[in-house]
Design a protein around this motif. Structure first.
Motif, short mmCIF file in Angstrom:
data_model
loop_
_atom_site.label_atom_id
_atom_site.label_comp_id
_atom_site.label_asym_id
_atom_site.label_seq_id
_atom_site.Cartn_x
_atom_site.Cartn_y
_atom_site.Cartn_z
N GLU A 62 -27.33 -28.03 -45.74
CA GLU A 62 -26.16 -28.01 -46.65
C GLU A 62 -25.98 -26.62 -47.27
O GLU A 62 -24.87 -26.10 -47.37
N MET A 63 -27.11 -26.00 -47.68
CA MET A 63 -27.04 -24.67 -48.29
C MET A 63 -26.42 -23.68 -47.30
O MET A 63 -25.60 -22.83 -47.68
N GLN A 66 -22.67 -24.49 -46.96
CA GLN A 66 -21.84 -24.25 -48.14
C GLN A 66 -21.83 -22.81 -48.63
O GLN A 66 -20.88 -22.38 -49.26
N LEU A 67 -22.94 -22.10 -48.36
CA LEU A 67 -23.01 -20.78 -49.01
C LEU A 67 -23.47 -19.66 -48.07
O LEU A 67 -22.84 -18.62 -47.97
N LEU A 68 -24.58 -19.91 -47.36
CA LEU A 68 -25.24 -18.78 -46.69
C LEU A 68 -24.51 -18.33 -45.42
O LEU A 68 -24.50 -17.14 -45.10
#
Lengths: 85, 85
Positions: A62-63, A66-68
């Motif tokens: 998920e990280m 969503q972001l990396l």
């Protein structure tokens, strides 16, 4: 439990990699003519607490989503293992 | 023969990682409070021609020393294997 995720993010095939092109020519000018292609990417190590390996894996995924990683131009893969520090 | 080197470059222990700190707080604000530490680094894939694995390994080491890694603040490690493309 503590876990450590090691994440590698690379450009999707076909996405132009100007940094890679620059590094390749720099390596050639340093005498490394045998260098044929250079691809660049990002690397992250993330320490996290989690109840179990599956949850840690799911959260890291998920990280990345969503972001990396930029899902339009980047791929990611990672490993996650229990960590003692 | 063709070889592919996969290189990971990370900051040496003790070197401040502002990007890692920023990403950690971003992950917290996205709800990933279980994230304890984020370390950032660089990743390279290099395709090169070489007579044998030892020579490929030696040349990649030199490339890291001379160009890809800053020896003052960065560590590097890599794998190299025969490649068919």
């Amino acid at each position: 439990m503590r876990f450590r995720g090691k994440i590698v993010i690379t450009l999707k095939p076909g996405v132009f990699d100007p940094q890679g092109v620059t590094i390749k020519s720099a390596l050639h000018s340093l005498g490394y003519q045998e260098t044929d292609e250079v691809k660049t990417g990002k690397y992250f190590e993330i320490n996290l607490d989690s109840n179990n390996l599956d949850t840690a894996q799911k959260r890291l995924e998920e990280m990345c989503d969503q972001l990396l990683a930029n899902p339009v131009i980047e791929n990611f893969h990672f490993t996650v293992e229990p960590s003692d520090n």
